[in-house]
Design a protein around this motif. Sequence first.
Motif, PDB file in Angstrom:
ATOM      1  N   VAL A  29       0.861  -1.179   0.000  1.00 41.93           N
ATOM      2  CA  VAL A  29       0.000   0.000   0.000  1.00 41.93           C
ATOM      3  C   VAL A  29       0.897   1.229   0.000  1.00 41.93           C
ATOM      4  O   VAL A  29       1.747   1.383   0.882  1.00 41.93           O
ATOM      5  CB  VAL A  29      -0.940   0.042   1.220  1.00 41.93           C
ATOM      6  CG1 VAL A  29      -1.712   1.365   1.257  1.00 41.93           C
ATOM      7  CG2 VAL A  29      -1.905  -1.141   1.199  1.00 41.93           C
ATOM      8  N   VAL A  30       0.736   2.086  -0.990  1.00 41.29           N
ATOM      9  CA  VAL A  30       1.512   3.322  -1.094  1.00 41.29           C
ATOM     10  C   VAL A  30       0.570   4.497  -0.855  1.00 41.29           C
ATOM     11  O   VAL A  30      -0.540   4.535  -1.408  1.00 41.29           O
ATOM     12  CB  VAL A  30       2.179   3.456  -2.480  1.00 41.29           C
ATOM     13  CG1 VAL A  30       2.871   4.815  -2.625  1.00 41.29           C
ATOM     14  CG2 VAL A  30       3.187   2.320  -2.692  1.00 41.29           C
ATOM     15  N   VAL A  31       1.002   5.447  -0.030  1.00 42.94           N
ATOM     16  CA  VAL A  31       0.213   6.653   0.206  1.00 42.94           C
ATOM     17  C   VAL A  31       0.887   7.822  -0.500  1.00 42.94           C
ATOM     18  O   VAL A  31       2.002   8.214  -0.154  1.00 42.94           O
ATOM     19  CB  VAL A  31       0.066   6.954   1.709  1.00 42.94           C
ATOM     20  CG1 VAL A  31      -0.764   8.230   1.911  1.00 42.94           C
ATOM     21  CG2 VAL A  31      -0.595   5.785   2.432  1.00 42.94           C
ATOM     22  N   ASP A  32       0.218   8.327  -1.529  1.00 44.68           N
ATOM     23  CA  ASP A  32       0.692   9.508  -2.250  1.00 44.68           C
ATOM     24  C   ASP A  32       0.338  10.732  -1.409  1.00 44.68           C
ATOM     25  O   ASP A  32      -0.814  11.149  -1.351  1.00 44.68           O
ATOM     26  CB  ASP A  32       0.024   9.580  -3.622  1.00 44.68           C
ATOM     27  CG  ASP A  32       0.282  10.899  -4.341  1.00 44.68           C
ATOM     28  OD1 ASP A  32       1.136  11.681  -3.875  1.00 44.68           O
ATOM     29  OD2 ASP A  32      -0.391  11.143  -5.362  1.00 44.68           O
ATOM     30  N   ASP A  33       1.347  11.313  -0.762  1.00 41.30           N
ATOM     31  CA  ASP A  33       1.109  12.409   0.169  1.00 41.30           C
ATOM     32  C   ASP A  33       1.112  13.761  -0.548  1.00 41.30           C
ATOM     33  O   ASP A  33       1.957  14.622  -0.294  1.00 41.30           O
ATOM     34  CB  ASP A  33       2.149  12.388   1.285  1.00 41.30           C
ATOM     35  CG  ASP A  33       1.832  13.384   2.400  1.00 41.30           C
ATOM     36  OD1 ASP A  33       0.643  13.709   2.580  1.00 41.30           O
ATOM     37  OD2 ASP A  33       2.770  13.839   3.082  1.00 41.30           O
ATOM     38  N   GLY A  34       0.167  13.930  -1.491  1.00 39.55           N
ATOM     39  CA  GLY A  34       0.033  15.214  -2.170  1.00 39.55           C
ATOM     40  C   GLY A  34       1.157  15.526  -3.118  1.00 39.55           C
ATOM     41  O   GLY A  34       1.572  16.699  -3.232  1.00 39.55           O
ATOM     42  N   SER A  35       1.649  14.530  -3.840  1.00 35.96           N
ATOM     43  CA  SER A  35       2.783  14.755  -4.742  1.00 35.96           C
ATOM     44  C   SER A  35       2.420  15.612  -5.949  1.00 35.96           C
ATOM     45  O   SER A  35       3.281  16.286  -6.519  1.00 35.96           O
ATOM     46  CB  SER A  35       3.347  13.409  -5.222  1.00 35.96           C
ATOM     47  OG  SER A  35       3.779  12.632  -4.124  1.00 35.96           O
ATOM     48  N   GLY A  36       1.175  15.572  -6.379  1.00 37.37           N
ATOM     49  CA  GLY A  36       0.744  16.392  -7.506  1.00 37.37           C
ATOM     50  C   GLY A  36       0.733  15.645  -8.826  1.00 37.37           C
ATOM     51  O   GLY A  36       1.263  14.529  -8.952  1.00 37.37           O
ATOM     52  N   PRO A  37       0.150  16.264  -9.874  1.00 34.65           N
ATOM     53  CA  PRO A  37      -0.019  15.607 -11.183  1.00 34.65           C
ATOM     54  C   PRO A  37       1.285  15.173 -11.836  1.00 34.65           C
ATOM     55  O   PRO A  37       1.300  14.186 -12.587  1.00 34.65           O
ATOM     56  CB  PRO A  37      -0.711  16.689 -12.025  1.00 34.65           C
ATOM     57  CG  PRO A  37      -1.380  17.584 -11.025  1.00 34.65           C
ATOM     58  CD  PRO A  37      -0.478  17.592  -9.835  1.00 34.65           C
ATOM     59  N   ALA A  38       2.373  15.877 -11.595  1.00 33.52           N
ATOM     60  CA  ALA A  38       3.643  15.539 -12.241  1.00 33.52           C
ATOM     61  C   ALA A  38       4.111  14.135 -11.873  1.00 33.52           C
ATOM     62  O   ALA A  38       4.895  13.520 -12.615  1.00 33.52           O
ATOM     63  CB  ALA A  38       4.712  16.569 -11.874  1.00 33.52           C
ATOM     64  N   TYR A  39       3.665  13.608 -10.730  1.00 36.01           N
ATOM     65  CA  TYR A  39       4.135  12.304 -10.260  1.00 36.01           C
ATOM     66  C   TYR A  39       3.099  11.202 -10.480  1.00 36.01           C
ATOM     67  O   TYR A  39       3.299  10.072 -10.030  1.00 36.01           O
ATOM     68  CB  TYR A  39       4.512  12.393  -8.768  1.00 36.01           C
ATOM     69  CG  TYR A  39       5.680  13.317  -8.555  1.00 36.01           C
ATOM     70  CD1 TYR A  39       6.978  12.845  -8.580  1.00 36.01           C
ATOM     71  CD2 TYR A  39       5.472  14.680  -8.372  1.00 36.01           C
ATOM     72  CE1 TYR A  39       8.054  13.696  -8.421  1.00 36.01           C
ATOM     73  CE2 TYR A  39       6.541  15.550  -8.207  1.00 36.01           C
ATOM     74  CZ  TYR A  39       7.825  15.042  -8.237  1.00 36.01           C
ATOM     75  OH  TYR A  39       8.891  15.899  -8.084  1.00 36.01           O
ATOM     76  N   ALA A  40       2.015  11.541 -11.201  1.00 36.76           N
ATOM     77  CA  ALA A  40       0.984  10.544 -11.483  1.00 36.76           C
ATOM     78  C   ALA A  40       1.528   9.308 -12.193  1.00 36.76           C
ATOM     79  O   ALA A  40       1.104   8.176 -11.888  1.00 36.76           O
ATOM     80  CB  ALA A  40      -0.147  11.182 -12.288  1.00 36.76           C
ATOM     81  N   PRO A  41       2.469   9.450 -13.165  1.00 33.60           N
ATOM     82  CA  PRO A  41       2.989   8.239 -13.827  1.00 33.60           C
ATOM     83  C   PRO A  41       3.675   7.273 -12.868  1.00 33.60           C
ATOM     84  O   PRO A  41       3.602   6.049 -13.052  1.00 33.60           O
ATOM     85  CB  PRO A  41       3.978   8.808 -14.849  1.00 33.60           C
ATOM     86  CG  PRO A  41       3.487  10.189 -15.126  1.00 33.60           C
ATOM     87  CD  PRO A  41       2.965  10.682 -13.814  1.00 33.60           C
ATOM     88  N   VAL A  42       4.355   7.804 -11.846  1.00 37.08           N
ATOM     89  CA  VAL A  42       5.022   6.928 -10.879  1.00 37.08           C
ATOM     90  C   VAL A  42       3.980   6.102 -10.126  1.00 37.08           C
ATOM     91  O   VAL A  42       4.123   4.873  -9.974  1.00 37.08           O
ATOM     92  CB  VAL A  42       5.866   7.750  -9.884  1.00 37.08           C
ATOM     93  CG1 VAL A  42       6.455   6.845  -8.807  1.00 37.08           C
ATOM     94  CG2 VAL A  42       6.968   8.504 -10.612  1.00 37.08           C
ATOM     95  N   PHE A  43       2.931   6.747  -9.674  1.00 31.68           N
ATOM     96  CA  PHE A  43       1.908   6.024  -8.907  1.00 31.68           C
ATOM     97  C   PHE A  43       1.088   5.090  -9.795  1.00 31.68           C
ATOM     98  O   PHE A  43       0.635   4.037  -9.332  1.00 31.68           O
ATOM     99  CB  PHE A  43       1.018   7.024  -8.170  1.00 31.68           C
ATOM    100  CG  PHE A  43       1.752   7.767  -7.088  1.00 31.68           C
ATOM    101  CD1 PHE A  43       2.117   7.133  -5.917  1.00 31.68           C
ATOM    102  CD2 PHE A  43       2.117   9.095  -7.265  1.00 31.68           C
ATOM    103  CE1 PHE A  43       2.809   7.805  -4.925  1.00 31.68           C
ATOM    104  CE2 PHE A  43       2.808   9.781  -6.282  1.00 31.68           C
ATOM    105  CZ  PHE A  43       3.164   9.133  -5.108  1.00 31.68           C
ATOM    106  N   GLN A  44       0.931   5.450 -11.073  1.00 32.66           N
ATOM    107  CA  GLN A  44       0.257   4.534 -11.998  1.00 32.66           C
ATOM    108  C   GLN A  44       1.087   3.277 -12.192  1.00 32.66           C
ATOM    109  O   GLN A  44       0.547   2.166 -12.287  1.00 32.66           O
ATOM    110  CB  GLN A  44       0.002   5.218 -13.342  1.00 32.66           C
ATOM    111  CG  GLN A  44      -0.807   4.362 -14.310  1.00 32.66           C
ATOM    112  CD  GLN A  44      -2.150   3.945 -13.731  1.00 32.66           C
ATOM    113  OE1 GLN A  44      -2.917   4.769 -13.239  1.00 32.66           O
ATOM    114  NE2 GLN A  44      -2.436   2.632 -13.772  1.00 32.66           N
ATOM    115  N   ALA A  45       2.404   3.445 -12.245  1.00 28.77           N
ATOM    116  CA  ALA A  45       3.289   2.280 -12.368  1.00 28.77           C
ATOM    117  C   ALA A  45       3.149   1.370 -11.153  1.00 28.77           C
ATOM    118  O   ALA A  45       3.200   0.139 -11.271  1.00 28.77           O
ATOM    119  CB  ALA A  45       4.736   2.737 -12.535  1.00 28.77           C
TER     120      ALA A  45
END
Length: 352
Positions: A29-45
Amino acid sequence: MIVLIPAYEPDQRLVDLVDGLRGAGQAVVVVDDGSGPAYAPVFQAVRDLGGTVLTHPVNRGKGAALKTGFRSTREDVVCADADGQHRVEDILRVADHVRRTGRTTLGVRRFTGPVPLRSSAGNALTRVVFAAVTGSRIQDTQTGLRGYPASELAWLLDVPGDRFEYEMRALLLATRHGHSIDQVPIATVYLEHNASSHFRPLIDSARVYAPLLRFSASSMLAGAVDAVALFAVYAATGALLPSVLAARAVSSTTNFAVNRHLVFKERTATLATSARRYWALVVTLALVNYLVLAGLTAAGLPLLPAKLATDAVLFAVSYLTQHRFVFGSPGTAPSQVAYSPARLDERVTNSS
């Protein structure tokens, strides 16, 4: 068992870590702590690899991200960092230890090899101060690799703090509430001198050290009040015993109020219980204080250095007793800290 990874503006290292964990059959489980749209590809991966991603719309801090992860599960949890400092094999070792023992487990670094000075020096200082105020020896107080049994999750959600200070407070409160803590050695990994860390040395160090500094500040205030009262009464009476007792009555009342309301804010004992315990401690330490002062002054040592020496000796005794006994719940035992030799698309908007 899940591996929980709080992440703020992560890079490919997070994807590689999740890939390794998923390859080992581990739920992530990864919690994206408000990284923003620029980091969406990382979380999609991460999602493509089978990991679950929970998202904070804005950055709220590591402590808040951990709490979001704790709320998402009823299983045992191993918390790891997203910056590549924790190897898959070390995470799995901590997970296995929690699974086998049912105990909170820290993955502790040895700090050997090329370690940034600020990291090694900072951890050494915190380790010494932590041991002084709690009586518990934690090899690596700042480790982000921590395993918790499911039974601890509700308690962890009540620990105050939303940013880097949260993990230090969790350790401090665990020792005071008698929670068992095991330590498993892990590799010390710093990539590019820890350049990817979002830890801000001044602001976040202040947050991390704040719980420890409150212990010392309260003691210093009480010591100053005690010294002023001692010399004032002694100058008026010339009698040591009444001076010690009067000074201790004034300083201990001040110390009790400060410790109860500012230092041990997460208290579990009632006012009456903590007051009885505190004054029992005060009477005991006052007697010891007098006997030591009397012995030192009788041996020819002036009152001021005798006072400083006595306070230095009694400082640790006083704070360890308050930490573990005075402000804790009735029957709380000291925490057991063990060191194990090495063998080598859900959005969360609720506030914490």
